[in-house]
Scaffold this motif. Structure first.
Motif, PDB file in Angstrom:
ATOM      1  N   ILE A 125     -15.553 -74.149-100.808  1.00  0.00           N
ATOM      2  CA  ILE A 125     -16.125 -73.341 -99.723  1.00  0.00           C
ATOM      3  C   ILE A 125     -16.882 -72.118-100.229  1.00  0.00           C
ATOM      4  CG2 ILE A 125     -14.539 -74.084 -97.917  1.00  0.00           C
ATOM      5  CD1 ILE A 125     -12.918 -71.481 -98.448  1.00  0.00           C
ATOM      6  N   GLY A 126     -16.691 -71.741-101.491  1.00  0.00           N
ATOM      7  CA  GLY A 126     -17.387 -70.554-101.964  1.00  0.00           C
ATOM      8  C   GLY A 126     -17.362 -70.431-103.468  1.00  0.00           C
ATOM      9  N   TYR A 127     -18.221 -69.532-103.940  1.00  0.00           N
ATOM     10  CA  TYR A 127     -18.289 -69.230-105.368  1.00  0.00           C
ATOM     11  C   TYR A 127     -18.665 -67.762-105.516  1.00  0.00           C
ATOM     12  CZ  TYR A 127     -19.499 -69.584-110.310  1.00  0.00           C
ATOM     13  OH  TYR A 127     -19.550 -69.409-111.665  1.00  0.00           O
ATOM     14  N   PHE A 136     -11.272 -68.602 -83.679  1.00  0.00           N
ATOM     15  CA  PHE A 136     -11.773 -69.394 -84.798  1.00  0.00           C
ATOM     16  C   PHE A 136     -11.364 -68.755 -86.123  1.00  0.00           C
ATOM     17  CE2 PHE A 136     -14.354 -71.154 -81.528  1.00  0.00           C
ATOM     18  CZ  PHE A 136     -14.660 -72.436 -81.959  1.00  0.00           C
ATOM     19  N   ILE A 137     -10.719 -69.539 -86.972  1.00  0.00           N
ATOM     20  CA  ILE A 137     -10.403 -69.111 -88.327  1.00  0.00           C
ATOM     21  C   ILE A 137     -11.640 -69.412 -89.166  1.00  0.00           C
ATOM     22  CG2 ILE A 137      -8.817 -69.390 -90.281  1.00  0.00           C
ATOM     23  CD1 ILE A 137      -7.574 -68.423 -87.500  1.00  0.00           C
ATOM     24  N   ILE A 138     -12.194 -68.384 -89.857  1.00  0.00           N
ATOM     25  CA  ILE A 138     -13.464 -68.580 -90.562  1.00  0.00           C
ATOM     26  C   ILE A 138     -13.366 -68.380 -92.075  1.00  0.00           C
ATOM     27  CG2 ILE A 138     -14.751 -68.001 -88.472  1.00  0.00           C
ATOM     28  CD1 ILE A 138     -15.548 -65.341 -89.851  1.00  0.00           C
ATOM     29  N   GLY A 139     -12.163 -68.241 -92.612  1.00  0.00           N
ATOM     30  CA  GLY A 139     -12.027 -68.177 -94.072  1.00  0.00           C
ATOM     31  C   GLY A 139     -11.360 -66.909 -94.528  1.00  0.00           C
ATOM     32  N   GLY A 140     -11.114 -66.867 -95.771  1.00  0.00           N
ATOM     33  CA  GLY A 140     -11.340 -67.763 -96.866  1.00  0.00           C
ATOM     34  C   GLY A 140     -10.176 -68.676 -97.162  1.00  0.00           C
ATOM     35  N   GLU A 141     -10.068 -69.021 -98.420  1.00  0.00           N
ATOM     36  CA  GLU A 141      -9.117 -70.028 -98.869  1.00  0.00           C
ATOM     37  C   GLU A 141      -7.688 -69.736 -98.416  1.00  0.00           C
ATOM     38  OE1 GLU A 141      -7.794 -72.307-102.979  1.00  0.00           O
ATOM     39  OE2 GLU A 141      -8.915 -70.438-103.146  1.00  0.00           O
ATOM     40  N   VAL A 144     -13.310 -71.290-104.772  1.00  0.00           N
ATOM     41  CA  VAL A 144     -12.371 -71.291-103.651  1.00  0.00           C
ATOM     42  C   VAL A 144     -12.552 -72.587-102.865  1.00  0.00           C
ATOM     43  CG1 VAL A 144     -11.998 -68.804-103.408  1.00  0.00           C
ATOM     44  CG2 VAL A 144     -13.933 -69.852-102.270  1.00  0.00           C
ATOM     45  N   PHE A 145     -11.435 -73.093-102.366  1.00  0.00           N
ATOM     46  CA  PHE A 145     -11.428 -74.392-101.714  1.00  0.00           C
ATOM     47  C   PHE A 145     -10.612 -74.343-100.436  1.00  0.00           C
ATOM     48  CE2 PHE A 145     -12.150 -74.944-106.152  1.00  0.00           C
ATOM     49  CZ  PHE A 145     -13.083 -75.967-106.241  1.00  0.00           C
ATOM     50  N   MET A 146     -10.949 -75.236 -99.543  1.00  0.00           N
ATOM     51  CA  MET A 146     -10.178 -75.430 -98.333  1.00  0.00           C
ATOM     52  C   MET A 146      -9.303 -76.661 -98.527  1.00  0.00           C
ATOM     53  SD  MET A 146     -11.579 -75.937 -94.549  1.00  0.00           S
ATOM     54  CE  MET A 146     -10.477 -76.962 -93.640  1.00  0.00           C
ATOM     55  N   PRO A 147      -8.117 -76.694 -97.917  1.00  0.00           N
ATOM     56  CA  PRO A 147      -7.333 -77.921 -98.011  1.00  0.00           C
ATOM     57  C   PRO A 147      -8.149 -79.115 -97.501  1.00  0.00           C
ATOM     58  CG  PRO A 147      -6.018 -76.162 -97.048  1.00  0.00           C
ATOM     59  CD  PRO A 147      -7.436 -75.659 -97.141  1.00  0.00           C
ATOM     60  N   ASN A 148      -8.034 -80.234 -98.185  1.00  0.00           N
ATOM     61  CA  ASN A 148      -8.766 -81.444 -97.810  1.00  0.00           C
ATOM     62  C   ASN A 148      -8.085 -82.070 -96.599  1.00  0.00           C
ATOM     63  OD1 ASN A 148      -9.784 -84.052 -97.548  1.00  0.00           O
ATOM     64  ND2 ASN A 148      -9.982 -84.347 -99.746  1.00  0.00           N
ATOM     65  N   ILE A 149      -8.654 -81.847 -95.435  1.00  0.00           N
ATOM     66  CA  ILE A 149      -8.069 -82.330 -94.187  1.00  0.00           C
ATOM     67  C   ILE A 149      -8.001 -83.854 -94.159  1.00  0.00           C
ATOM     68  CG2 ILE A 149      -8.395 -82.420 -91.679  1.00  0.00           C
ATOM     69  CD1 ILE A 149      -9.451 -79.589 -91.818  1.00  0.00           C
ATOM     70  N   ASP A 150      -8.931 -84.517 -94.837  1.00  0.00           N
ATOM     71  CA  ASP A 150      -8.916 -85.983 -94.866  1.00  0.00           C
ATOM     72  C   ASP A 150      -7.622 -86.526 -95.459  1.00  0.00           C
ATOM     73  OD1 ASP A 150     -11.417 -86.548 -93.678  1.00  0.00           O
ATOM     74  OD2 ASP A 150     -12.449 -86.188 -95.584  1.00  0.00           O
ATOM     75  N   LYS A 151      -6.948 -85.746 -96.285  1.00  0.00           N
ATOM     76  CA  LYS A 151      -5.717 -86.194 -96.943  1.00  0.00           C
ATOM     77  C   LYS A 151      -4.448 -85.709 -96.256  1.00  0.00           C
ATOM     78  CE  LYS A 151      -7.759 -86.808-101.469  1.00  0.00           C
ATOM     79  NZ  LYS A 151      -7.706 -86.497-102.886  1.00  0.00           N
ATOM     80  N   LEU A 152      -4.600 -84.986 -95.159  1.00  0.00           N
ATOM     81  CA  LEU A 152      -3.429 -84.461 -94.453  1.00  0.00           C
ATOM     82  C   LEU A 152      -3.062 -85.404 -93.305  1.00  0.00           C
ATOM     83  CD1 LEU A 152      -4.378 -80.675 -94.356  1.00  0.00           C
ATOM     84  CD2 LEU A 152      -2.895 -81.873 -95.977  1.00  0.00           C
ATOM     85  N   PRO A 153      -1.837 -85.911 -93.301  1.00  0.00           N
ATOM     86  CA  PRO A 153      -1.468 -86.949 -92.335  1.00  0.00           C
ATOM     87  C   PRO A 153      -1.527 -86.529 -90.870  1.00  0.00           C
ATOM     88  CG  PRO A 153       0.467 -86.173 -93.536  1.00  0.00           C
ATOM     89  CD  PRO A 153      -0.736 -85.552 -94.185  1.00  0.00           C
ATOM     90  N   ASP A 154      -1.363 -85.245 -90.577  1.00  0.00           N
ATOM     91  CA  ASP A 154      -1.373 -84.809 -89.180  1.00  0.00           C
ATOM     92  C   ASP A 154      -2.771 -84.650 -88.600  1.00  0.00           C
ATOM     93  OD1 ASP A 154       1.410 -84.733 -88.878  1.00  0.00           O
ATOM     94  OD2 ASP A 154       1.512 -82.737 -89.784  1.00  0.00           O
TER      95      ASP A 154
END
Length: 167
Positions: A13-15, A96-101, A127-137
């Motif tokens: 999400i950022g550098y 809305f939650i807008i960041g960061g990590e 910095v990274f966001m959790p990968n939602i694609d891998k979260l079961p919920d």
């Protein structure tokens, strides 16, 4: 609560405290989704905003461990419990939650929806966001066909948190 972010292929999400991407249409979408709403961010995210000023036409809330932090036009919360108390004054669907990590990580499971712009690129990120694609919920509920700005391909994805929707 909702979450909004633009992520790279590996969920960066950022550098160096800057966004990875400046896609005009995506920035417009961010504005449209958050205008007249409440935005919650960490102190570093706030410092990265244009001019280091609050986002206009929004309630700006900064979560920071820094005691006695004061920023004109911004509500400061020094803990998650303080944030919870402040957020009781606002309608959850308008937050809305807008960041960061760290903020994404701490508040992700309290969000009902996540508006994610997936950019088909992998620039350097620290910095990274959790990968939602891998979260079961979390379930992908809507995806808009890929778009392009210059040579950058991206698509809008909306996820629903099953903790709220699929009981």
């Amino acid at each position: 609560m909702n979450l909004i972010a633009a992520v790279s292929s590996n969920w960066g999400i950022g550098y160096k405290n800057r966004l990875l991407f400046h896609i005009h249409e995506d920035l417009q979408r961010f504005k449209e989704l958050t205008i007249n709403k409440t935005v919650v961010m960490g102190h570093n995210t706030f410092k990265s905003l244009p001019g280091g000023k609050p986002l206009s036409n929004r309630v700006n809330i900064v979560l920071s461990r820094e005691k006695n932090l004061q920023i004109p036009g911004v509500t400061i919360c020094d803990s998650l419990s303080a944030l919870e108390i402040v957020l009781q004054s606002y309608s959850p669907e308008n937050i809305f939650i807008i960041g960061g990590e760290n903020i994404y990580t701490q508040l992700l499971n309290r969000c009902k929806l996540a508006y994610i712009t997936k950019v088909d690129a992998n620039p350097s990120a620290d910095v990274f966001m959790p990968n939602i694609d891998k979260l079961p919920d979390w379930k992908l509920i809507e995806e808009i066909l890929p778009k392009k700005q210059c040579e950058i391909a991206y698509r809008y994805s909306i996820y629903a948190n099953g903790l709220f929707f699929y009981k």
